[in-house]
Design an enzyme around this catalytic site. Structure first.
Site, PDB file in Angstrom:
ATOM      1  N   LYS A  57       0.826  -1.210   0.000  1.00  0.00           N
ATOM      2  CA  LYS A  57       0.000   0.000   0.000  1.00  0.00           C
ATOM      3  C   LYS A  57       0.859   1.258   0.000  1.00  0.00           C
ATOM      4  O   LYS A  57       0.444   2.284  -0.525  1.00  0.00           O
ATOM      5  CB  LYS A  57      -0.984  -0.015   1.175  1.00  0.00           C
ATOM      6  CG  LYS A  57      -2.102  -1.021   0.966  1.00  0.00           C
ATOM      7  CD  LYS A  57      -3.346  -0.725   1.795  1.00  0.00           C
ATOM      8  CE  LYS A  57      -4.468  -1.674   1.381  1.00  0.00           C
ATOM      9  NZ  LYS A  57      -5.651  -1.611   2.244  1.00  0.00           N
ATOM     10  N   LYS A  72     -11.038  -4.203  -3.777  1.00  0.00           N
ATOM     11  CA  LYS A  72     -12.070  -3.169  -3.944  1.00  0.00           C
ATOM     12  C   LYS A  72     -11.519  -1.915  -4.606  1.00  0.00           C
ATOM     13  O   LYS A  72     -12.174  -1.252  -5.358  1.00  0.00           O
ATOM     14  CB  LYS A  72     -12.565  -2.682  -2.574  1.00  0.00           C
ATOM     15  CG  LYS A  72     -13.369  -3.603  -1.783  1.00  0.00           C
ATOM     16  CD  LYS A  72     -13.831  -2.829  -0.536  1.00  0.00           C
ATOM     17  CE  LYS A  72     -13.771  -3.679   0.707  1.00  0.00           C
ATOM     18  NZ  LYS A  72     -12.459  -3.785   1.332  1.00  0.00           N
ATOM     19  N   LYS A  83      -4.128 -10.027  -6.167  1.00  0.00           N
ATOM     20  CA  LYS A  83      -5.441 -10.335  -5.583  1.00  0.00           C
ATOM     21  C   LYS A  83      -6.519  -9.334  -6.057  1.00  0.00           C
ATOM     22  O   LYS A  83      -6.204  -8.189  -6.372  1.00  0.00           O
ATOM     23  CB  LYS A  83      -5.359 -10.399  -4.050  1.00  0.00           C
ATOM     24  CG  LYS A  83      -5.428  -9.070  -3.350  1.00  0.00           C
ATOM     25  CD  LYS A  83      -5.821  -9.232  -1.872  1.00  0.00           C
ATOM     26  CE  LYS A  83      -5.976  -7.848  -1.267  1.00  0.00           C
ATOM     27  NZ  LYS A  83      -6.813  -7.769  -0.105  1.00  0.00           N
TER      28      LYS A  83
HETATM   29  N1  AQP Z   1      -9.088 -11.214  -3.228  1.00  0.00           N
HETATM   30  C1  AQP Z   1      -9.468 -11.715  -2.058  1.00  0.00           C
HETATM   31  N2  AQP Z   1      -9.665 -13.050  -1.933  1.00  0.00           N
HETATM   32  C2  AQP Z   1     -10.070 -13.569  -0.745  1.00  0.00           C
HETATM   33  N3  AQP Z   1     -10.294 -12.822   0.362  1.00  0.00           N
HETATM   34  C3  AQP Z   1     -10.111 -11.491   0.282  1.00  0.00           C
HETATM   35  N4  AQP Z   1     -10.246 -10.488   1.163  1.00  0.00           N
HETATM   36  C4  AQP Z   1      -9.922  -9.314   0.573  1.00  0.00           C
HETATM   37  N5  AQP Z   1      -9.583  -9.536  -0.715  1.00  0.00           N
HETATM   38  C5  AQP Z   1      -9.690 -10.874  -0.936  1.00  0.00           C
HETATM   39  C6  AQP Z   1     -10.692 -10.653   2.533  1.00  0.00           C
HETATM   40  O1  AQP Z   1     -11.813  -9.793   2.727  1.00  0.00           O
HETATM   41  C7  AQP Z   1     -11.834  -9.397   4.105  1.00  0.00           C
HETATM   42  C8  AQP Z   1     -12.085  -7.932   4.211  1.00  0.00           C
HETATM   43  O2  AQP Z   1     -11.002  -7.233   3.633  1.00  0.00           O
HETATM   44  P1  AQP Z   1     -10.774  -5.708   3.970  1.00  0.00           P
HETATM   45  O3  AQP Z   1     -11.771  -4.888   3.272  1.00  0.00           O
HETATM   46  O4  AQP Z   1     -10.755  -5.507   5.421  1.00  0.00           O
HETATM   47  O5  AQP Z   1      -9.318  -5.412   3.476  1.00  0.00           O
HETATM   48  P2  AQP Z   1      -8.486  -5.876   2.262  1.00  0.00           P
HETATM   49  O6  AQP Z   1      -7.963  -7.261   2.503  1.00  0.00           O
HETATM   50  O7  AQP Z   1      -7.462  -4.820   2.049  1.00  0.00           O
HETATM   51  O8  AQP Z   1      -9.547  -5.932   1.058  1.00  0.00           O
HETATM   52  P3  AQP Z   1      -9.476  -5.205  -0.320  1.00  0.00           P
HETATM   53  O9  AQP Z   1     -10.701  -5.594  -1.086  1.00  0.00           O
HETATM   54  O10 AQP Z   1      -8.170  -5.446  -1.007  1.00  0.00           O
HETATM   55  O11 AQP Z   1      -9.640  -3.689   0.099  1.00  0.00           O
HETATM   56  P4  AQP Z   1      -8.751  -2.455  -0.298  1.00  0.00           P
HETATM   57  O12 AQP Z   1      -8.716  -2.442  -1.797  1.00  0.00           O
HETATM   58  O13 AQP Z   1      -9.467  -1.275   0.279  1.00  0.00           O
HETATM   59  O14 AQP Z   1      -7.399  -2.645   0.320  1.00  0.00           O
HETATM   60  C9  AQP Z   1     -10.509  -9.815   4.721  1.00  0.00           C
HETATM   61  O15 AQP Z   1     -10.728 -10.966   5.519  1.00  0.00           O
HETATM   62  C10 AQP Z   1      -9.661 -10.160   3.538  1.00  0.00           C
HETATM   63  O16 AQP Z   1      -8.743 -11.184   3.850  1.00  0.00           O
END
Ligand code: AQP
Length: 331
Positions: free
Chosen positions: A113, A198, A195
């Site tokens: 990040k 969002k 991965k």
């Molecule tokens: N690609 C993924 N595959 C499986 N699990 C995933 N998680 C996130 N991406 C995947 C799981 O979703 C939960 C919530 O995630 P979060 O919103 O707290 O943070 P993150 O992991 O940073 O998710 P994003 O979508 O990638 O958000 P941004 O883009 O804002 O950083 C967690 O349990 C995570 O493991």
């Protein structure tokens, strides 16, 4: 025997992706019968990257309603918004003083990040895993359902709990990760070695769980695959492996069954089947979300009650932490 306690959270940084859903949120509902569950929308975490305030407020309410639409029942579980419960930020400070700079520097999410948001490498981004440890330890959670990407943060939460317990005496439960067997890491449809996220800038890279059927099918049709034409799970076939993982986790079919189903057919047929199956699976969630988001008064009642319960629950544990580190007890 008492039921074990589950804790998990999700950031309101945009509409949940199919990755968030398959890797985490989908599993939260079914856990409610077997465990005591506490779930939250982690808005404090969200501001570690720049957010537009009005959009954050909307995303937070949407995320709350979406969790309900995905099956979280506020009669069975505690569901709340993180910034409504002050113990998280308080414990964050205490735990930060038991966390080493070197440990935080090794976190891969921070490295990723801080590259992606090079103009704003703030200290919240760096100490994000401490707040995550506070979220979990404030409730003495036994299990934390997360996607594979959060495993390293959970390891750190375990180390922090153990270190605190050694230094000040037993208080925190050392939490275990709870990771789905299939779909623990759903990959980007456009760059299948990365991965699905969002906050990906390419809208074709991720399926949002509120996307309509046509959009979902179009995004799957555009998914990056390879130059072969065989639907099978094999090293090097990252795009197809990802589509198979998604299809398997939604239909319950094994990889062998999927390979037989599409023997002799091309990737076009396979992508269409994945798109239609995912769209049909997500349709009831979208309908329920549309209904819930209209009823702001009901949502407010739910998140207010959720925060009150979470505050009461966590206050007991956080007050003990204050006492153990040597703060004077409040009258
Ligand atoms: N690609 C993924 N595959 C499986 N699990 C995933 N998680 C996130 N991406 C995947 C799981 O979703 C939960 C919530 O995630 P979060 O919103 O707290 O943070 P993150 O992991 O940073 O998710 P994003 O979508 O990638 O958000 P941004 O883009 O804002 O950083 C967690 O349990 C995570 O493991």
């Amino acid at each position: 025997m008492d039921k074990k306690l589950i804790f998990s959270g999700i950031q309101p940084t945009g509409t949940f992706t199919l990755g968030n859903y398959i890797g985490a949120v989908r599993n939260w509902g079914p856990l409610q019968d077997e465990y005591n569950c506490i779930y939250c929308v982690v808005d404090l975490h969200a501001i570690t990257v720049k957010q537009e305030p009005a959009k954050l407020r909307k995303n937070t309410l949407d995320a709350y309603a979406l969790l309900m639409a995905c099956g979280i029942d506020t009669e069975k579980s505690i569901l709340f918004i993180q910034s409504h419960v002050k113990t998280h930020a308080e414990l964050n400070w205490i735990l930060g003083c038991s966390t080493q700079f070197g440990e935080l520097s090794r976190m891969t999410q921070f490295k990723d990040k801080s590259k992606r948001h090079a103009d704003d490498v703030n200290s919240g981004l760096f100490t994000y895993p401490v707040l995550m440890a506070a979220d979990i330890l404030a409730y003495n959670a036994d299990l934390v359902p997360v996607g594979v990407d959060q495993k390293q943060h959970l390891e750190l939460a375990r180390n922090i709990a153990q270190r605190f317990n050694q230094r000040y005496g037993e208080l925190f439960t050392v939490p275990e990760p709870y990771i789905a067997e299939i779909g623990a890491k759903v990959m980007s449809l456009q760059e299948p070695t990365k991965k699905m996220s969002k906050s990906d800038e390419n809208p074709n890279a991720c399926i949002l769980i509120l996307d309509d059927k046509d959009t979902i099918i179009r995004k799957f049709k555009r998914a990056v695959t390879d130059s072969e034409a065989e639907v099978c799970y094999r090293e090097g076939k990252d795009g197809i492996n990802n589509l198979m993982t998604i299809y398997s986790s939604v239909t319950g079919k094994s990889f062998d069954e999927i390979t037989s189903e599409f023997a002799g057919k091309g990737y076009g047929d396979f992508k269409l089947a994945v798109g239609e199956t995912v769209a049909d699976h997500l349709a009831p969630i979208r309908n329920e979300f549309d209904r819930l988001i209209q009823d702001k008064a009901y949502l407010k009642k739910c998140y207010t009650e959720g925060a009150e319960k979470a505050q009461r629950y966590s206050q007991r544990i956080v007050s003990k932490a204050f006492h153990k580190v040597g703060f004077v007890d409040k009258a």
